[in-house]
Design an enzyme around this catalytic site. Structure first.
Site, short mmCIF file in Angstrom:
data_model
loop_
_atom_site.label_atom_id
_atom_site.label_comp_id
_atom_site.label_asym_id
_atom_site.label_seq_id
_atom_site.Cartn_x
_atom_site.Cartn_y
_atom_site.Cartn_z
N HIS A 48 50.84 46.70 -27.94
CA HIS A 48 50.50 46.38 -29.34
C HIS A 48 50.39 47.64 -30.20
O HIS A 48 49.48 47.77 -31.02
CB HIS A 48 49.20 45.54 -29.41
CG HIS A 48 49.47 44.08 -29.16
ND1 HIS A 48 49.81 43.20 -30.16
CD2 HIS A 48 49.49 43.37 -28.02
CE1 HIS A 48 50.01 42.00 -29.64
NE2 HIS A 48 49.82 42.07 -28.34
N ASP A 98 53.75 49.22 -30.90
CA ASP A 98 55.12 49.51 -31.38
C ASP A 98 55.29 49.15 -32.85
O ASP A 98 55.88 49.91 -33.63
CB ASP A 98 56.19 48.86 -30.49
CG ASP A 98 56.16 47.34 -30.39
OD1 ASP A 98 55.16 46.72 -30.83
OD2 ASP A 98 57.13 46.76 -29.85
N GLY A 125 58.71 33.80 -20.28
CA GLY A 125 57.34 33.55 -20.73
C GLY A 125 56.30 34.38 -19.98
O GLY A 125 55.10 34.16 -20.12
N ALA A 126 56.76 35.33 -19.19
CA ALA A 126 55.82 36.12 -18.38
C ALA A 126 55.52 37.48 -19.01
O ALA A 126 54.75 38.26 -18.47
CB ALA A 126 56.38 36.31 -16.97
N SER A 150 62.35 38.44 -21.41
CA SER A 150 63.55 37.68 -21.09
C SER A 150 64.39 37.47 -22.35
O SER A 150 65.62 37.47 -22.29
CB SER A 150 63.18 36.34 -20.47
OG SER A 150 62.29 35.63 -21.32
N SER A 151 63.75 37.30 -23.50
CA SER A 151 64.54 37.06 -24.72
C SER A 151 65.24 38.33 -25.19
O SER A 151 66.41 38.29 -25.58
CB SER A 151 63.68 36.48 -25.84
OG SER A 151 62.54 37.27 -26.05
N GLU A 191 65.75 39.00 -33.61
CA GLU A 191 64.48 38.35 -33.22
C GLU A 191 63.55 38.18 -34.44
O GLU A 191 62.94 37.13 -34.63
CB GLU A 191 63.79 39.21 -32.14
CG GLU A 191 62.48 38.65 -31.66
CD GLU A 191 62.55 38.00 -30.30
OE1 GLU A 191 63.45 38.28 -29.51
OE2 GLU A 191 61.66 37.18 -30.01
N ASP A 249 60.77 46.09 -26.68
CA ASP A 249 61.46 45.32 -25.64
C ASP A 249 62.97 45.56 -25.71
O ASP A 249 63.63 45.80 -24.70
CB ASP A 249 61.19 43.82 -25.81
CG ASP A 249 59.70 43.51 -25.84
OD1 ASP A 249 58.90 44.40 -25.51
OD2 ASP A 249 59.35 42.37 -26.20
N TYR A 300 50.08 36.57 -32.32
CA TYR A 300 50.76 37.87 -32.37
C TYR A 300 50.95 38.29 -33.83
O TYR A 300 50.65 39.42 -34.22
CB TYR A 300 52.11 37.76 -31.65
CG TYR A 300 52.90 39.05 -31.59
CD1 TYR A 300 52.81 39.89 -30.47
CD2 TYR A 300 53.72 39.46 -32.64
CE1 TYR A 300 53.52 41.08 -30.41
CE2 TYR A 300 54.43 40.65 -32.59
CZ TYR A 300 54.34 41.44 -31.46
OH TYR A 300 55.04 42.62 -31.41
#
Ligand code: GLA
Length: 392
Positions: free
Chosen positions: A48, A50, A133-134, A138-139, A171, A183, A232
Site C-alpha cells: 500500500h 505504490d 484472488g489470493a 493473477s489479473s 486496470e 503488480d 482499497y
C-alpha cells in the site's frame, strides 16, 4: 461491443504446459499461434505504498499466465480462457467493459489502440496457474501477457516499463480498479533469482539478489472479503487526502524526519495512512540493506512490523489473516511473515529458512486448519524473469 459467457469463475490452478496451450489453440482455431507468458508476483515488503509514489520490493514468481495468439484477419478478438472455462468476443472498434475477465484483455487492447498501436483482430487462448484472488496478481499476469501478445501481433516493440504502464492503465481505466503499478511492473520486469527495489514515483528499479537461504512461502488464508475494491479505493483516497492536506503531490514525499509534524496536521484516518506509508517506505529501504548483507533475521522483523502497520494503520487485514500471520511468525524456521497484496483476505508471505521451508509450511497449515476448519493452500515460490514471448 464485447460479450463474455461467464464472469470470474473458479479457476483451474493446474499448470498447463506451453505445448498444451499451443495444442488447445490449434484444436480450436487452427493455424500456428505465437506463445507469450507473464508471471504472477510476490511482494516481500512495501505494501500500500505504490499508489503514493513509494517503495516496493516485489519479485515475479514461477506461476504464470500463458497466451497463445494469432491474427484472424477480422476486427474482433476471439478469446478462450481455459482458466475460467469461458470464452468471449470483442469488436476492436467498439470496446467497452463487460465486468468479466475479458476486460483484462479488451482493456489492454483499448489502451494500446488509444496510444496508436495498430492492434489486429486476433484469436487468443489463455491459461494460468496463478492463484486467483489470493493477492499474487493473477489479473496483472493476464494483462501483461495480453499486452505482449497484442503488441507482437501488431509488430510494435515496447519495453517492460511501458508495458507495465499500459497494463496498469487498462486496470485503472477499463477494469475500474484504482491499483498502483507494482503488480504490472513486477510481472513485466521480473528478474530470475532477484527481487526488484522499485521506486513507484520514478519507476526506477534496482535488482536485489535473494540469498539462497531465503525461501518465500505463500499460505492462502482462504478468506476473500466482499467489497475489497471499495475498501482499497477508500485507502487510496485517504492517502490522497493526506497528501493534499500536507501540500505534497504524493504522500511518499514526506520523510521519516518530517512524520511527527505531518501527523499533527492531519485528521485521524488520513494520519494513520500517512504513518503507514512513510514508515513502510523506511522499512523497504532497511529491507534492501538487510538483504544486501544477507541478514534474514532483520528482514523477517521488518516484515513482521509491516504486518502490524497494515493491520493497525492501513487497516487492510482481517481477523483470519492476522491469525495466519501470527501462526507463521511463531513457526520454527520462519524469520518473519505478513499479509501480502491489497488485503482483506488472500495470502500471507513468510520468509523461511530454505532448509526448513517444507516443515514450516506443514506446521503453519496444520495450525491454521484449526482456525478455518480446512487445510489452506500453500506453496514455496521461486523468483523468475518477467514476461515475454516463448519461442519453441
Ligand atoms: C494490489 C494493487 C497494487 C498494490 C497492492 C498493495 O495488489 O494492485 O497496486 O497497491 O495491492 O500494496
Amino acid at each position: 461491443m464485447q460479450t463474455a459467457s461467464s464472469t470470474f469463475a473458479v479457476p483451474s490452478r493446474e499448470p498447463v504446459s506451453p505445448a498444451q496451450v499451443r495444442r488447445r489453440f490449434r484444436d480450436r482455431f487452427g493455424g500456428s499461434p505465437r506463445l507469450f507468458q507473464a508471471p504472477g508476483r510476490i511482494n516481500i515488503i512495501g505494501e500500500h505504498t505504490d499508489y503514493s509514489g513509494g517503495l516496493v520490493m516485489p519479485a515475479a514468481i514461477d506461476r504464470r499466465c500463458l497466451i497463445a495468439a494469432a491474427p484472424n484477419g477480422a476486427r474482433t478478438l476471439n478469446v478462450v480462457a481455459g482458466v475460467f472455462a469461458s470464452q468471449a468476443q470483442a469488436d476492436l472498434d467498439v470496446l467497452a467493459p463487460t465486468h468479466s475477465w475479458m476486460d483484462y484483455v479488451a482493456g489492454v487492447a483499448a489502451v494500446l489502440i488509444a496510444d496508436g498501436v495498430a492492434v489486429p483482430g486476433a484469436d487468443l487462448w489463455i491459461e494460468s496457474d496463478v492463484p486467483i484472488g489470493a493477492g499474487v496478481s493473477s489479473s496483472a499476469a493476464i494483462e501483461v501477457a495480453a499486452a505482449h501478445a497484442l503488441l507482437a501481433l501488431a509488430g510494435h516493440k515496447a519495453d517492460g516499463v511501458q508495458i507495465a504502464r499500459w497494463a496498469q492503465r487498462a486496470e485503472n481505466d477499463f477494469v475500474g480498479m484504482p491499483c498502483g503499478i507494482m503488480d504490472q511492473f513486477a510481472s513485466a520486469n521480473g528478474v530470475a533469482g532477484g527481487a526488484m527495489l522499485l521506486d513507484c514515483a520514478t519507476l526506477k528499479a534496482e535488482t536485489v539478489r535473494l540469498p539462497d537461504q531465503a525461501s518465500f512461502l505463500l499460505v492462502d488464508s482462504m478468506v476473500r472479503h466482499a467489497h475489497v475494491e471499495g475498501e482499497y479505493r477508500a485507502r487510496r483516497e485517504d492517502c490522497e487526502t493526506a497528501a493534499r492536506l500536507l501540500g505534497v503531490a504524493m504522500l511518499s514525499e514526506v520523510t521519516e524526519a518530517e512524520l511527527a509534524a505531518a501527523l499533527a496536521r492531519l485528521p485521524p484516518g488520513p494520519a494513520k495512512r500517512c504513518r503507514h506509508v512513510v514508515r513502510e517506505n523506511g522499512r523497504v529501504r532497511r529491507a534492501a540493506e538487510a538483504l544486501g548483507r544477507g541478514d534474514l533475521v532483520a528482514l523477517g522483523q521488518l516484515m513482521n512490523q509491516s504486518h502490524a502497520s497494515l493491520r493497525e494503520d492501513m487497516q487492510v487485514s482481517t481477523v483470519e489473516v492476522d491469525r495466519l500471520a501470527a501462526i507463521a511468525q511463531q513457526t520454527p524456521g520462519v524469520f518473519g511473515a505478513r499479509m501480502m497484496g491489497g488485503g482483506f483476505g488472500g495470502c500471507v508471505i513468510a520468509l523461511a529458512d530454505a532448509a526448513r521451508a517444507g516443515t514450516a509450511s506443514e506446521a503453519i497449515r496444520t495450525a491454521y486448519a484449526d482456525v478455518i476448519g480446512k487445510s489452506p493452500d500453500a506453496f514455496v515460490c521461486r523468483a523468475v524473469a518477467g514476461a515475454g514471448e516463448i519461442v519453441a
